[in-house]
Enzyme design. Structure first.
Site, mmCIF file in Angstrom:
data_model
loop_
_atom_site.group_PDB
_atom_site.id
_atom_site.type_symbol
_atom_site.label_atom_id
_atom_site.label_comp_id
_atom_site.label_asym_id
_atom_site.label_seq_id
_atom_site.Cartn_x
_atom_site.Cartn_y
_atom_site.Cartn_z
ATOM 1 N N LYS A 321 41.782 26.063 34.811
ATOM 2 C CA LYS A 321 40.793 26.053 35.901
ATOM 3 C C LYS A 321 39.452 25.421 35.502
ATOM 4 O O LYS A 321 38.769 24.840 36.340
ATOM 5 C CB LYS A 321 40.557 27.472 36.406
ATOM 6 N N ASP A 357 39.219 30.764 45.113
ATOM 7 C CA ASP A 357 39.344 32.150 44.639
ATOM 8 C C ASP A 357 38.202 33.009 45.187
ATOM 9 O O ASP A 357 38.409 34.135 45.623
ATOM 10 C CB ASP A 357 39.304 32.196 43.099
HETATM 11 P P1 NAP Z 1 40.086 34.940 32.285
HETATM 12 O O1 NAP Z 1 39.126 33.867 32.632
HETATM 13 O O2 NAP Z 1 40.939 34.777 31.078
HETATM 14 O O3 NAP Z 1 39.236 36.309 32.122
HETATM 15 C C1 NAP Z 1 39.859 37.498 31.786
HETATM 16 C C2 NAP Z 1 38.828 38.619 31.647
HETATM 17 O O4 NAP Z 1 39.570 39.805 31.438
HETATM 18 C C3 NAP Z 1 37.889 38.462 30.479
HETATM 19 O O5 NAP Z 1 36.602 38.870 30.863
HETATM 20 C C4 NAP Z 1 38.462 39.421 29.431
HETATM 21 O O6 NAP Z 1 37.459 40.051 28.689
HETATM 22 C C5 NAP Z 1 39.090 40.472 30.300
HETATM 23 N N1 NAP Z 1 40.187 41.108 29.581
HETATM 24 C C6 NAP Z 1 41.358 40.533 29.200
HETATM 25 N N2 NAP Z 1 42.124 41.464 28.570
HETATM 26 C C7 NAP Z 1 41.419 42.622 28.547
HETATM 27 C C8 NAP Z 1 41.679 43.924 28.048
HETATM 28 N N3 NAP Z 1 42.824 44.225 27.432
HETATM 29 N N4 NAP Z 1 40.741 44.875 28.225
HETATM 30 C C9 NAP Z 1 39.590 44.597 28.857
HETATM 31 N N5 NAP Z 1 39.278 43.377 29.354
HETATM 32 C C10 NAP Z 1 40.186 42.390 29.209
HETATM 33 O O7 NAP Z 1 41.092 35.235 33.471
HETATM 34 P P2 NAP Z 1 40.844 35.023 35.042
HETATM 35 O O8 NAP Z 1 41.192 33.636 35.413
HETATM 36 O O9 NAP Z 1 39.513 35.523 35.417
HETATM 37 O O10 NAP Z 1 42.002 35.954 35.669
HETATM 38 C C11 NAP Z 1 41.889 37.334 35.576
HETATM 39 C C12 NAP Z 1 42.935 38.022 36.434
HETATM 40 O O11 NAP Z 1 42.701 37.733 37.810
HETATM 41 C C13 NAP Z 1 44.362 37.582 36.151
HETATM 42 O O12 NAP Z 1 45.157 38.741 36.060
HETATM 43 C C14 NAP Z 1 44.742 36.757 37.347
HETATM 44 O O13 NAP Z 1 46.132 36.830 37.641
HETATM 45 C C15 NAP Z 1 43.941 37.446 38.444
HETATM 46 N N6 NAP Z 1 43.671 36.581 39.611
HETATM 47 C C16 NAP Z 1 44.121 37.014 40.820
HETATM 48 C C17 NAP Z 1 43.891 36.225 41.933
HETATM 49 C C18 NAP Z 1 44.396 36.654 43.283
HETATM 50 O O14 NAP Z 1 44.479 35.823 44.164
HETATM 51 N N7 NAP Z 1 44.687 37.901 43.503
HETATM 52 C C19 NAP Z 1 43.214 34.998 41.835
HETATM 53 C C20 NAP Z 1 42.753 34.604 40.562
HETATM 54 C C21 NAP Z 1 42.992 35.417 39.455
HETATM 55 P P3 NAP Z 1 36.849 39.422 27.342
HETATM 56 O O15 NAP Z 1 35.674 38.644 27.780
HETATM 57 O O16 NAP Z 1 36.520 40.642 26.527
HETATM 58 O O17 NAP Z 1 37.943 38.585 26.711
#
Ligand code: NAP
Length: 525
Positions: A321, A357
């Protein structure tokens, strides 16, 4: 055949509307009385470059015959003075010189003006045809009167006669509809319909009787006349009446749909439900094309392939992204501010990045609660957290960031100028709503939650962006604490639906998209 009137008040919007309409319609009508700015030559060349076979009608309705709906920022042709008519005739002559397929002139402009245009057309090889139109914005005259008007129009031998009246009663539809079979016995093509909410019946039935064109709008707010259907509504009506045409001469109501292919770029993509949702939407909208997921290892190659194969649009997911932004020709303002792209539009090889998003999340939140002046805690500091915070601030709410890694959380809160808390402090924060944007609790780790259950009691609303499972441990805990809960399902549907709006410019079937995802998730669970 489908005609989309272009009515946008601003040049940029008009050009964008032309490009989108040319992808789906047989005709566009350039309403020069409503389009503000933009030279006719630029509007016509944009249309031809978008689809060389598009038929172009140029119209400059005079104020007395223009409906109040639609844009109003255009040059406007007011009054009936000689100068006004001269200006209008000059504009229509320019359209003829530029190779417009049709120019539309009102019967009330008089025989002399019409004759002048016809002579001009003939001098320029006769490629441009004349539409003679009659508009009655107050009522629908009796059928005998409409027949008289039709004959007055037909007398000057135009290619098409267009008669549009206001329906004050349901019966008025019968009058304009009755004119169609009558007019079809004579030489010119006929467009006869009622406008207004009570006139929608005529718009639905007229194509079955052989009306030459159906005027539709790309989006509900873009109507050039009251009662117009959207492209999508018209397509549904078309489906409903398939095989019901009463006249073998009646042209089939077509919505031109060249194959349109879309892709998902990500790694991994095997579990993605986007293909299921988008293909169901394409099918429902009757659009020939396909949406396929590609597990990408070489992003540069994937982007080159997208240009080369004329893929109309792409969804972008983890981990591309942010990385994809540097390979695009343009990035929309919202996506730039969020710092991530999840949608690409390919417009003749030019790739533009967008982010839906944030819209998906905000539309979901808005369905549950007002955002303005509300404090909302976001767990996470990744791309989705940034999109959430951006949308919340745009809607007048106040985000608070809580993240596992303090350094990353503080960088985001510093950029947004909002408070940062550790995840352990979530129970102490005074806020209306809590949103989890981390993957914690996602299938198969269904027994995990980013927050302790007791920390949730102070929140009225709790949302999880995860949609698999539909009810995460976080949501189950929150429900037990008496919070209103909502999963990431609606966000997923809305972000996908907004992608379709960007790619195709039409309102997608959101309910159906939600249904297919819900069915699949229920099966998985
Ligand atoms: P990302 O950029 O990789 O960010 C992930 C975040 O989650 C980071 O802040 C990370 O914290 C935190 N994290 C990961 N593992 C963790 C753990 N075990 N404990 C606590 N915090 C944790 O990912 P993203 O693109 O934002 O996506 C995040 C989620 O949103 C995904 O599951 C994705 O499928 C979902 N999503 C859903 C939709 C929808 O339409 N419903 C749309 C987009 C995304 P750190 O900074 O500490 O690493």
């Amino acid at each position: 055949m489908i005609c989309v009137p272009i009515t946008a008040g601003k040049k940029k919007e008009a050009l964008h509307a032309i490009e989108r309409s040319c992808q789906i319609a047989d005709f566009i009508e350039l309403r020069m009385d409503l389009i503000g700015g933009g030279r006719l030559t630029e509007l016509i060349s944009t249309a031809r470059n978008s689809f060389s076979l598009i038929k172009i009608i140029v119209t400059c309705r005079k104020k007395e015959e223009a409906t109040p709906a639609g844009g109003s920022a255009g040059m406007g042709i007011k009054g009936a003075g000689k100068k006004t008519i001269d200006r209008k005739i000059a504009l229509l002559k320019e359209a003829i010189e530029l190779g417009a397929d049709f120019v539309d002139i009102e019967l009330t402009e008089g025989r002399a003006a019409i004759k002048e245009l016809q002579t001009f057309c003939a001098k320029h090889g006769g490629k441009t045809k004349i539409i003679i139109s009659y508009h009655n914005l107050k009522k629908t005259p009796a059928l005998t009167k409409l027949k008289e008007i039709f004959h007055q129009c037909a007398k000057v031998k135009p290619a098409v006669v267009k008669i549009v009246t206001l329906a004050n009663t349901a019966e008025d539809n019968l009058v304009t509809l009755s004119l169609i079979p009558y007019a079809r016995k004579h030489s010119p093509e006929i467009i006869s319909l009622c406008m207004g909410d009570k006139g929608r019946v005529s718009r639905a039935i007229a194509p079955l009787l052989g009306n030459y064109l159906s005027f539709v709008t790309m989006e509900p707010e873009g109507k050039s006349a009251p009662g117009q259907f959207t492209v999508y509504e018209m397509k549904q009506i078309n489906e409903l009446f398939k095989g019901e045409r009463t006249s073998p001469l009646a042209p089939v109501l077509s919505i031109r749909t060249p194959p349109q292919n879309y892709i998902l770029l990500g790694d991994p993509v095997r579990q993605s439900l986007s293909p299921l949702m988008h293909n169901a939407a394409l099918k429902e909208m009757g659009i020939e094309g396909n949406y396929s997921a590609f597990c990408v290892h070489d992003l540069v190659g994937a982007i080159q392939g997208m240009r080369a194969m004329n893929i109309r649009g792409a969804s972008v997911t983890i981990p591309f992204k942010v990385a994809v932004m540097e390979y695009l020709d343009d990035v929309d303002n919202d996506a730039l501010k969020i710092g991530a792209v999840n949608t690409i539009i390919n417009s003749k090889g030019r790739l533009t990045g967008y982010n839906t998003d944030w819209l998906g999340l905000i539309l979901t939140l808005q369905e549950a609660m007002p955002i303005k002046d509300k404090t909302i805690v976001i767990i996470g500091a990744g791309g989705t957290a940034r999109a959430a915070a951006y949308g919340i601030m745009k809607e007048g709410g106040f985000p608070i960031i809580a993240n596992r890694t303090p350094e990353k959380g503080k960088i985001l809160s510093g950029t947004l100028n909002c408070p940062f808390y550790s995840i352990a402090e979530i129970g102490k924060i005074k806020a209306e709503c809590l949103i989890n944007t981390t993957p914690v609790g996602m299938y198969p780790h269904k027994d995990k939650s980013p927050v302790k259950a007791l920390a949730l009691g102070g929140y009225k609303y709790v949302m999880d962006v995860i949609y698999n499972p539909l009810k995460t441990k976080l949501l189950k805990d929150a429900e037990k604490q008496g919070c209103h809960i909502f999963s990431g399902l609606d966000m997923f549907v809305h972000q996908g639906a907004e992608q379709i709006r960007l790619w195709m410019g039409v309102e997608p079937p959101r309910a159906l998209m939600k249904k297919v995802i819900l069915e699949r998730l229920t099966k998985i669970e």
